[in-house]
Design an enzyme around this catalytic site. Structure first.
Site, PDB file in Angstrom:
ATOM      1  N   HIS A 228      -8.592   9.748  -0.742  1.00 52.98           N
ATOM      2  CA  HIS A 228      -9.589   8.851  -0.830  1.00 52.98           C
ATOM      3  C   HIS A 228      -8.877   7.470   0.398  1.00 52.98           C
ATOM      4  O   HIS A 228      -7.819   7.686   0.474  1.00 52.98           O
ATOM      5  CB  HIS A 228      -9.663   8.156  -2.144  1.00 52.98           C
ATOM      6  CG  HIS A 228      -8.591   7.295  -2.500  1.00 52.98           C
ATOM      7  ND1 HIS A 228      -7.739   8.145  -3.546  1.00 52.98           N
ATOM      8  CD2 HIS A 228      -8.052   6.121  -2.640  1.00 52.98           C
ATOM      9  CE1 HIS A 228      -6.833   7.168  -3.878  1.00 52.98           C
ATOM     10  NE2 HIS A 228      -7.082   6.040  -3.369  1.00 52.98           N
TER      11      HIS A 228
ATOM     12  N   HIS B  26     -12.217   8.188  -8.126  1.00 51.62           N
ATOM     13  CA  HIS B  26     -12.814   7.777  -7.040  1.00 51.62           C
ATOM     14  C   HIS B  26     -12.437   8.517  -5.781  1.00 51.62           C
ATOM     15  O   HIS B  26     -11.563   9.250  -5.585  1.00 51.62           O
ATOM     16  CB  HIS B  26     -12.452   6.274  -6.729  1.00 51.62           C
ATOM     17  CG  HIS B  26     -10.747   5.994  -6.597  1.00 51.62           C
ATOM     18  ND1 HIS B  26      -9.879   7.072  -7.054  1.00 51.62           N
ATOM     19  CD2 HIS B  26     -10.307   5.118  -5.766  1.00 51.62           C
ATOM     20  CE1 HIS B  26      -8.747   6.534  -6.759  1.00 51.62           C
ATOM     21  NE2 HIS B  26      -8.712   5.516  -5.919  1.00 51.62           N
TER      22      HIS B  26
ATOM     23  N   HIS C  40      -5.278   1.128   2.440  1.00 49.77           N
ATOM     24  CA  HIS C  40      -4.620   2.314   2.372  1.00 49.77           C
ATOM     25  C   HIS C  40      -5.238   3.520   2.457  1.00 49.77           C
ATOM     26  O   HIS C  40      -6.334   3.514   2.061  1.00 49.77           O
ATOM     27  CB  HIS C  40      -3.604   2.408   1.052  1.00 49.77           C
ATOM     28  CG  HIS C  40      -4.222   2.748  -0.135  1.00 49.77           C
ATOM     29  ND1 HIS C  40      -4.823   1.504  -1.041  1.00 49.77           N
ATOM     30  CD2 HIS C  40      -4.723   3.894  -0.985  1.00 49.77           C
ATOM     31  CE1 HIS C  40      -5.150   2.090  -2.214  1.00 49.77           C
ATOM     32  NE2 HIS C  40      -5.328   3.413  -1.982  1.00 49.77           N
TER      33      HIS C  40
ATOM     34  N   HIS D 278      -1.591   2.490 -12.278  1.00 48.21           N
ATOM     35  CA  HIS D 278      -2.753   1.846 -12.460  1.00 48.21           C
ATOM     36  C   HIS D 278      -3.495   1.990 -13.724  1.00 48.21           C
ATOM     37  O   HIS D 278      -3.453   2.870 -14.297  1.00 48.21           O
ATOM     38  CB  HIS D 278      -3.749   2.374 -11.119  1.00 48.21           C
ATOM     39  CG  HIS D 278      -3.268   2.362  -9.733  1.00 48.21           C
ATOM     40  ND1 HIS D 278      -2.831   1.221  -9.340  1.00 48.21           N
ATOM     41  CD2 HIS D 278      -3.291   3.155  -8.912  1.00 48.21           C
ATOM     42  CE1 HIS D 278      -2.325   1.268  -7.972  1.00 48.21           C
ATOM     43  NE2 HIS D 278      -2.747   2.872  -7.767  1.00 48.21           N
TER      44      HIS D 278
ATOM     45  N   TYR E 203       3.263   3.305  -3.179  1.00 45.78           N
ATOM     46  CA  TYR E 203       2.662   2.690  -1.933  1.00 45.78           C
ATOM     47  C   TYR E 203       3.863   2.538  -0.846  1.00 45.78           C
ATOM     48  O   TYR E 203       4.931   1.996  -1.296  1.00 45.78           O
ATOM     49  CB  TYR E 203       2.063   1.483  -2.257  1.00 45.78           C
ATOM     50  CG  TYR E 203       0.722   1.732  -2.775  1.00 45.78           C
ATOM     51  CD1 TYR E 203      -0.614   2.084  -2.297  1.00 45.78           C
ATOM     52  CD2 TYR E 203       0.782   1.604  -3.918  1.00 45.78           C
ATOM     53  CE1 TYR E 203      -1.732   1.985  -2.777  1.00 45.78           C
ATOM     54  CE2 TYR E 203      -0.676   1.502  -4.692  1.00 45.78           C
ATOM     55  CZ  TYR E 203      -1.688   1.699  -4.395  1.00 45.78           C
ATOM     56  OH  TYR E 203      -2.770   1.965  -5.017  1.00 45.78           O
TER      57      TYR E 203
ATOM     58  N   GLU F 202      -0.536   5.954   0.361  1.00 44.99           N
ATOM     59  CA  GLU F 202      -0.117   6.079  -0.943  1.00 44.99           C
ATOM     60  C   GLU F 202      -0.365   7.435  -1.318  1.00 44.99           C
ATOM     61  O   GLU F 202      -0.897   8.447  -0.953  1.00 44.99           O
ATOM     62  CB  GLU F 202      -1.354   5.372  -1.844  1.00 44.99           C
ATOM     63  CG  GLU F 202      -1.247   5.988  -3.502  1.00 44.99           C
ATOM     64  CD  GLU F 202      -2.519   5.322  -4.281  1.00 44.99           C
ATOM     65  OE1 GLU F 202      -2.377   4.970  -5.492  1.00 44.99           O
ATOM     66  OE2 GLU F 202      -3.693   5.810  -3.698  1.00 44.99           O
TER      67      GLU F 202
END
Length: 315
Positions: A159, A207, A222, A254, A263, A273
């Site tokens: 993503h 996501h 990112h 997260h 990261y 990431e």
């Protein structure tokens, strides 16, 4: 769940300041596999478990950042339908058809700019090169992973997190036209209808793309690549330290998406990431809502506080 429209993120095209150190980073440290180059000086790469020809495109430029994201759709008919619906929506600009072959092994692409200023494209066809897991091909008696993996070795491009101003228009386009769902969102406490961030899924991942409202156009926070476990995230941290790669934050977790993460930066300043974990998402799952006063644990669940550099540095 039958996925019949947009299937997945297909590729991310990024600008780098110098190609040679960028390739050393993406091939030797991150562990992507180079699959081709073209007469425009672009280099094509993939993660080891991706079947398609490429998922990352790098080109040398005077400024780092994002050129565009590509989305694989279910069929040529789906491509034509979605292109017509994007055009009719009034939410996109700079629409154009990119001819087949402009990317190697790739069919025609429909390109457009979303309200946050990011360039997106849809395509239905890309050549399959396999993942090296089987001596008779990737679909015949395959091994669980191939020999010769380098560096961190993520399994796929997963993503992007993107910064832009018109978050509402972009979310409307992705949800009402392209068929994405809002898996998670961040709202302000003062106005519970004002969205700060949206995490959007076209699949059953937490996501496939995320957007954060910022007074800029078309910026990249990112590009993210998937690992299989928390242990592999820790191993990635060791590799980043051993190679003296610039680490931004992590390893940590997260709150949003529940993913484990670290990261770091490529030599041009583009943030990467690698992550693992998360949860299975289905379209009937209510969106998870966070509020601005809980943004610390939402982003960094262990530290429970924001890092301003993490929010303010982008390309």
């Amino acid at each position: 769940m039958a996925i019949t429209g947009v299937l997945r993120p297909g590729h991310v095209a990024m600008r780098v300041l110098e190609l040679k150190p960028a390739l050393k980073h993406y091939v030797e440290v991150l562990g992507l596999v180079e699959t081709g180059r073209d007469d425009k000086g672009r280099v094509y790469l993939k993660a080891w478990d991706e079947i398609d020809h490429h998922s990352v495109v790098l080109r040398e430029a005077d400024e780092a950042g994002l050129d565009y994201m590509g989305w694989k759709v279910a069929s040529a008919a789906t491509l034509q339908r979605l292109a017509a619906e994007v055009e009719a929506s009034g939410l996109a600009s700079d629409m154009a058809w990119i001819p087949a072959g402009e990317h190697p092994e790739t069919g025609e692409r429909f390109r457009f700019t979303v309200p946050t200023g990011h360039v997106m494209e849809l395509y239905a066809d890309k050549g399959k090169v396999g993942n090296g897991c089987g001596t008779d091909g990737p679909d015949i008696n395959p091994d669980p992973w191939p020999d010769g993996l380098k560096g961190i070795a993520p399994s796929r491009f997963d993503h992007c997190l993107l910064y832009g101003d018109d978050l509402d228009g972009t979310v409307k386009l992705f949800t009402e036209v392209l068929g994405f769902s809002v898996a998670e969102r961040v709202m302000t406490s003062a106005d519970k209808n004002f969205m700060i961030a949206a995490f959007l899924s076209c699949s059953n991942k937490a996501h496939d793309v995320a957007f954060i409202r910022q007074p800029v156009k078309g910026k990249l926070h990112h590009a993210s690549f998937e690992l299989g476990s928390w242990e592999k995230v820790l191993r990635a941290a060791d590799i980043l330290s051993r190679t003296k790669t610039s680490i931004d934050l992590g390893p940590t977790r997260h709150g949003i998406t529940r993913g484990e993460t670290i990261y770091f930066f490529d030599p041009s300043g583009n943030r990467n990431e690698v992550f693992s974990g998360g949860y299975i998402f289905y379209p009937d799952k209510p969106a998870i809502t966070w509020f601005d006063e809980t943004l610390g644990p939402a982003i960094f669940y262990h530290d429970r506080q924001l890092n301003e550099a993490f929010l303010s540095v982008f390309t």
